[in-house]
Design a protein around this motif. Structure first.
Motif, PDB file in Angstrom:
ATOM      1  N   GLY B 186     -71.938  79.031   3.955  1.00  0.00           N
ATOM      2  CA  GLY B 186     -71.760  80.207   4.800  1.00  0.00           C
ATOM      3  C   GLY B 186     -71.787  79.917   6.284  1.00  0.00           C
ATOM      4  N   GLY B 187     -71.632  78.658   6.681  1.00  0.00           N
ATOM      5  CA  GLY B 187     -71.738  78.337   8.095  1.00  0.00           C
ATOM      6  C   GLY B 187     -70.483  77.703   8.650  1.00  0.00           C
ATOM      7  N   VAL B 188     -70.679  76.824   9.606  1.00  0.00           N
ATOM      8  CA  VAL B 188     -69.567  76.256  10.358  1.00  0.00           C
ATOM      9  C   VAL B 188     -68.766  75.262   9.517  1.00  0.00           C
ATOM     10  CG1 VAL B 188     -70.917  74.345  11.332  1.00  0.00           C
ATOM     11  CG2 VAL B 188     -69.006  75.275  12.641  1.00  0.00           C
ATOM     12  N   ALA B 189     -69.371  74.771   8.410  1.00  0.00           N
ATOM     13  CA  ALA B 189     -68.671  73.784   7.570  1.00  0.00           C
ATOM     14  C   ALA B 189     -67.998  74.427   6.362  1.00  0.00           C
ATOM     15  CB  ALA B 189     -69.654  72.700   7.119  1.00  0.00           C
ATOM     16  N   ARG B 190     -67.840  75.757   6.391  1.00  0.00           N
ATOM     17  CA  ARG B 190     -67.096  76.416   5.317  1.00  0.00           C
ATOM     18  C   ARG B 190     -65.752  75.727   5.160  1.00  0.00           C
ATOM     19  NH1 ARG B 190     -69.073  81.399   7.192  1.00  0.00           N
ATOM     20  NH2 ARG B 190     -67.713  81.001   8.948  1.00  0.00           N
ATOM     21  N   SER B 191     -65.374  75.449   3.949  1.00  0.00           N
ATOM     22  CA  SER B 191     -64.063  74.861   3.655  1.00  0.00           C
ATOM     23  C   SER B 191     -63.916  73.421   4.128  1.00  0.00           C
ATOM     24  CB  SER B 191     -62.922  75.699   4.250  1.00  0.00           C
ATOM     25  OG  SER B 191     -62.749  75.391   5.618  1.00  0.00           O
ATOM     26  N   VAL B 192     -65.028  72.796   4.589  1.00  0.00           N
ATOM     27  CA  VAL B 192     -64.987  71.373   4.938  1.00  0.00           C
ATOM     28  C   VAL B 192     -65.681  70.598   3.821  1.00  0.00           C
ATOM     29  CG1 VAL B 192     -65.682  69.627   6.606  1.00  0.00           C
ATOM     30  CG2 VAL B 192     -65.049  71.917   7.385  1.00  0.00           C
ATOM     31  N   ASP B 193     -65.051  69.551   3.316  1.00  0.00           N
ATOM     32  CA  ASP B 193     -65.643  68.823   2.202  1.00  0.00           C
ATOM     33  C   ASP B 193     -66.520  67.657   2.648  1.00  0.00           C
ATOM     34  OD1 ASP B 193     -64.944  70.285   0.022  1.00  0.00           O
ATOM     35  OD2 ASP B 193     -62.983  69.349  -0.171  1.00  0.00           O
ATOM     36  N   ASP B 194     -65.983  66.806   3.523  1.00  0.00           N
ATOM     37  CA  ASP B 194     -66.702  65.599   3.908  1.00  0.00           C
ATOM     38  C   ASP B 194     -67.300  65.773   5.290  1.00  0.00           C
ATOM     39  OD1 ASP B 194     -65.324  64.906   1.668  1.00  0.00           O
ATOM     40  OD2 ASP B 194     -64.540  63.024   2.433  1.00  0.00           O
ATOM     41  N   PHE B 195     -68.587  66.068   5.351  1.00  0.00           N
ATOM     42  CA  PHE B 195     -69.201  66.212   6.678  1.00  0.00           C
ATOM     43  C   PHE B 195     -70.649  65.741   6.648  1.00  0.00           C
ATOM     44  CE2 PHE B 195     -72.032  69.900   6.196  1.00  0.00           C
ATOM     45  CZ  PHE B 195     -71.568  70.453   5.014  1.00  0.00           C
ATOM     46  N   LEU B 196     -71.181  65.500   7.849  1.00  0.00           N
ATOM     47  CA  LEU B 196     -72.581  65.127   7.991  1.00  0.00           C
ATOM     48  C   LEU B 196     -73.326  66.278   8.653  1.00  0.00           C
ATOM     49  CD1 LEU B 196     -72.208  61.475   9.412  1.00  0.00           C
ATOM     50  CD2 LEU B 196     -72.236  62.243   7.021  1.00  0.00           C
ATOM     51  N   PHE B 197     -74.479  66.625   8.070  1.00  0.00           N
ATOM     52  CA  PHE B 197     -75.343  67.626   8.692  1.00  0.00           C
ATOM     53  C   PHE B 197     -76.561  66.892   9.236  1.00  0.00           C
ATOM     54  CE2 PHE B 197     -78.696  70.629   9.143  1.00  0.00           C
ATOM     55  CZ  PHE B 197     -78.095  71.839   9.466  1.00  0.00           C
ATOM     56  N   VAL B 198     -76.710  66.866  10.551  1.00  0.00           N
ATOM     57  CA  VAL B 198     -77.812  66.128  11.164  1.00  0.00           C
ATOM     58  C   VAL B 198     -78.879  67.106  11.606  1.00  0.00           C
ATOM     59  CG1 VAL B 198     -78.463  64.528  12.997  1.00  0.00           C
ATOM     60  CG2 VAL B 198     -76.200  64.365  11.947  1.00  0.00           C
ATOM     61  N   LYS B 199     -80.064  66.971  11.025  1.00  0.00           N
ATOM     62  CA  LYS B 199     -81.172  67.850  11.386  1.00  0.00           C
ATOM     63  C   LYS B 199     -82.099  67.128  12.352  1.00  0.00           C
ATOM     64  CE  LYS B 199     -85.378  69.970   9.760  1.00  0.00           C
ATOM     65  NZ  LYS B 199     -86.476  69.828   8.807  1.00  0.00           N
ATOM     66  N   ILE B 200     -82.299  67.724  13.533  1.00  0.00           N
ATOM     67  CA  ILE B 200     -83.261  67.171  14.482  1.00  0.00           C
ATOM     68  C   ILE B 200     -84.397  68.157  14.578  1.00  0.00           C
ATOM     69  CG2 ILE B 200     -83.345  65.844  16.621  1.00  0.00           C
ATOM     70  CD1 ILE B 200     -80.482  66.735  17.160  1.00  0.00           C
ATOM     71  N   GLY B 201     -85.498  67.847  13.926  1.00  0.00           N
ATOM     72  CA  GLY B 201     -86.680  68.700  13.989  1.00  0.00           C
ATOM     73  C   GLY B 201     -87.854  67.829  14.363  1.00  0.00           C
ATOM     74  N   THR B 202     -88.974  68.008  13.660  1.00  0.00           N
ATOM     75  CA  THR B 202     -90.119  67.119  13.877  1.00  0.00           C
ATOM     76  C   THR B 202     -89.649  65.674  13.683  1.00  0.00           C
ATOM     77  OG1 THR B 202     -91.481  68.863  12.950  1.00  0.00           O
ATOM     78  CG2 THR B 202     -92.496  66.688  13.190  1.00  0.00           C
ATOM     79  N   GLY B 203     -88.852  65.448  12.630  1.00  0.00           N
ATOM     80  CA  GLY B 203     -88.208  64.151  12.409  1.00  0.00           C
ATOM     81  C   GLY B 203     -86.702  64.319  12.485  1.00  0.00           C
ATOM     82  N   ILE B 204     -85.970  63.281  12.038  1.00  0.00           N
ATOM     83  CA  ILE B 204     -84.509  63.350  12.034  1.00  0.00           C
ATOM     84  C   ILE B 204     -83.996  62.939  10.662  1.00  0.00           C
ATOM     85  CG2 ILE B 204     -82.415  62.216  12.891  1.00  0.00           C
ATOM     86  CD1 ILE B 204     -83.369  62.338  15.612  1.00  0.00           C
ATOM     87  N   GLY B 205     -83.087  63.726  10.105  1.00  0.00           N
ATOM     88  CA  GLY B 205     -82.494  63.371   8.815  1.00  0.00           C
ATOM     89  C   GLY B 205     -81.045  63.795   8.785  1.00  0.00           C
ATOM     90  N   CYS B 206     -80.336  63.350   7.749  1.00  0.00           N
ATOM     91  CA  CYS B 206     -78.906  63.629   7.674  1.00  0.00           C
ATOM     92  C   CYS B 206     -78.524  63.988   6.246  1.00  0.00           C
ATOM     93  CB  CYS B 206     -78.148  62.380   8.131  1.00  0.00           C
ATOM     94  SG  CYS B 206     -76.369  62.516   8.027  1.00  0.00           S
ATOM     95  N   GLY B 207     -77.860  65.116   6.091  1.00  0.00           N
ATOM     96  CA  GLY B 207     -77.315  65.489   4.787  1.00  0.00           C
ATOM     97  C   GLY B 207     -75.870  65.039   4.732  1.00  0.00           C
ATOM     98  N   ILE B 208     -75.501  64.355   3.645  1.00  0.00           N
ATOM     99  CA  ILE B 208     -74.143  63.822   3.515  1.00  0.00           C
ATOM    100  C   ILE B 208     -73.402  64.667   2.486  1.00  0.00           C
ATOM    101  CG2 ILE B 208     -72.776  61.776   2.953  1.00  0.00           C
ATOM    102  CD1 ILE B 208     -75.398  60.137   3.381  1.00  0.00           C
ATOM    103  N   HIS B 209     -72.400  65.404   2.917  1.00  0.00           N
ATOM    104  CA  HIS B 209     -71.649  66.236   1.983  1.00  0.00           C
ATOM    105  C   HIS B 209     -70.285  65.626   1.736  1.00  0.00           C
ATOM    106  CE1 HIS B 209     -69.836  69.676   0.019  1.00  0.00           C
ATOM    107  NE2 HIS B 209     -71.022  70.224  -0.062  1.00  0.00           N
TER     108      HIS B 209
END
Lengths: 390, 390
Positions: B186-209
């Motif tokens: 439901g966000g900015v990557a709607r209809s995008v298949d291959d993308f990286l979601f980078v979370k910068i919070g207390t730590g840093i992580g990456c979701g690979i879609h």
């Protein structure tokens, strides 16, 4: 019916009964599929199987008439093989050739080699061609895309021209991707789904193999790790940036550093080899000189390899944290640097990556070495032929 | 029949005729599947569709009775939503909670919140639960694995306990993975298949879609980019190594650097905020103080953000060369640093990655922000429920 043909290609003749069991196909379904593949000329009966207790079942095999051409173009070499349906080479040619001569000259030479094989009776017609090139490729379009070391090849219609010439399906891919496929088929990564194949040659590249096959990314350039920055104050790279992995450690970089060490007199082994090179009028050192020097115990040679391994290891550690693969395979010409290189890479990867990701992570040398590329090209060619069966 | 339910979940009620067309199903096949899903309680008839010229077709919809629980555990917060079959939230709770209190206390609070929703008549029974936790997870086993910031959670049977409590399928995943799934839904990557979601919070992580969904790697820890080394002489990280990305730039690192800048007097904006913090007896600065200082034009605050963006950008440039994604989404608490951060990340990625890989590569901020996690948890919960239909 891809699974049937792949099973016969990879494992050889098998009884109908066993094939049905293995692929979970009902007898009527199997019968109709086999009939269709026999009709298409891809499958042949091969006598009776040994009895498993009940009625004896007939053996089926990949059609012995099938022929695939596998081509691996390197920066300085052409490898051509013609293989049968089991991907066994019937003929293999390997010769030096400068990729910078351009697509017309190089592909003409490929045609000559294939014509020679045909004249020798190796094949009558080809069922598919697989070809790897040393640069980025649009897999969908079958053309190289802005390949840095291949002047004249940008968007050259490789697939279209070869398909017209041979009247069969043609697959064009990046050299590192075909090496990964080859190693998966017949090398150290047999039965491994998620692994990285790292080629260290003139440049550095990485083939990414996931469960479904090679992962190519959105534009087909996934795995292009040679231009990851490893040293902001490092040497200038051919790409224009500074401190790229490839500018710091690769066949070209190692030759450059070896020459400097020979001239400065810090390395007796390299100085001696340079003197020999001058006498032979080549005036150059290569990665092999460094490997030989290291084998003799020359400290500078060992340091050059360890320093390179450390740089590459740092990049691989990052990729392991990111991709969490189940194996890393090191191949390409510089794999000849062997266990000194491997030990250094392992040391960095195991120290720097997430422990969870390295608990069961082998970092190993390619088993197929120079044949990884042609093997992978043959696999891709056969897959392309199988997929086109109506 | 996953595609039917996913279509109704994501796009709402549709006529049988259109559904069959869209999914390429024959009429008899569709009829039998719809019947099966109605019987399983996942699909309902919803009146007649407008005529398309021929016979009028009945509308079908995801069953209005379906309820999924979506839980997003952060380092310092609990988010719980109960959603319907269209994944619309019927109730949403958000409260601070320290994950270090351990699994019993935290999961007990989750149960209390869900019991509250039930008492308010939001649901009678749950069809599935999706839960994200801020650490590595064995997706297959449904347990956290050696999560650094979650003492007491290692291999705690989260899935098993929740499944027993609610009598339904439960999915446990890493917080960054569920955020990627949420942004895809439901966000900015709607209809995008291959993308990286980078979370910068207390730590840093990456979701690979990737095309098939979240890529988790062999051990489920793919995307753990917080411990990639960016500065060999940098600060010591909580993991014991030096110069990890997370030790150089993250919520925790920024708070540390802000405190140092406030104390040294180089930043008037941060010094003023620290004085305020002392008066309020908190004695701490956060990333928000840096963001506010930067908005006021404080040079040190802007520098801190730019320096962080440069470090993160360097890692992302390497990942872009490796994975060749079609989009990078930046989310998590530090996404509030906004356009100064984004500009710096973009600048490094576009300068350092392969041109072919950045030609069409948007680097954008998350649209869902704080709701990305719960949204993704709801998507995974519904998928799990759909997959269990006999």
């Amino acid at each position: 019916m891809l699974p049937i043909l792949r099973a016969l290609r990879d494992d050889g003749p098998v009884s109908r009964a066993e094939l049905g069991d293995r692929l979970g196909l009902t007898r009527p379904r199997l019968t109709s599929e086999v009939e269709r593949l026999v009709k298409a000329g891809f499958l042949a009966e091969a006598g009776m199987a040994a009895s498993r207790g009940g009625r004896r079942s007939t053996l089926v095999e990949i059609h012995p008439r099938l022929r695939f051409a596998a081509v691996d173009l390197g920066a300085g070499s052409i490898d051509v093989e013609v293989v049968n349906g089991r991907l066994e080479p019937l003929v293999a040619y390997r010769e030096p050739a400068d990729i910078r001569k351009g697509p017309k000259a190089i592909l003409h030479r490929v045609s000559e080699l294939l014509a020679k094989a045909r004249a020798e009776g190796v094949y009558d017609r080809l069922d598919a061609v697989g070809i790897g090139v040393p640069g980025p490729v649009s897999f969908r379009d079958g053309v190289p895309v802005s390949p840095p070391i291949m002047p004249g090849w940008d968007r050259y219609p490789v697939r279209e021209l070869l398909a017209r010439e041979h009247g069969c399906p043609v697959v064009v891919d990046n050299d590192v991707n075909i090496m990964a496929v080859g190693e998966r088929h017949g090398g150290v990564a047999r039965s491994v789904d998620d692994f990285l194949f790292v080629k260290i040659g003139t440049g550095i590249g990485c083939g990414i193999h996931l469960t479904g096959g090679v992962y190519r990314g959105v534009d087909g350039c996934a795995g292009d790790i040679g231009h990851i920055q490893v040293d902001a104050s490092g040497p200038t790279c051919s790409c224009g940036n500074t401190g790229c992995l490839e500018a710091v450690f690769s066949g070209a970089a190692l030759a450059r550093d070896a020459l400097a060490a020979a001239r400065s007199g810090t390395s007796p082994a390299l100085a001696e080899r340079l003197a020999r090179a001058h006498r032979a009028d080549t005036h150059e050192l290569t990665a092999k000189d460094v490997a030989d020097g290291a084998a003799e115990g020359d400290v500078v040679c060992i340091q050059l390899i360890r320093e390179g391994g450390r740089r590459l290891g740092g990049v691989l550690a990052a990729l392991v944290s990111f991709a969490n693969p189940s194996m890393i395979v090191i191949g390409g010409g510089l794999a000849q640097l062997g266990h000194v290189l491997l030990a250094e890479i392992r040391s960095v990867v195991y120290r720097r990556s997430l422990p969870l990701a390295t608990g069961n992570l082998p970092v190993v040398l390619s088993e197929l070495e120079g044949r990884a590329g042609v093997t992978g090209a043959a696999v891709l060619a056969s897959d392309a032929a199988f997929e086109q069966i109506p």
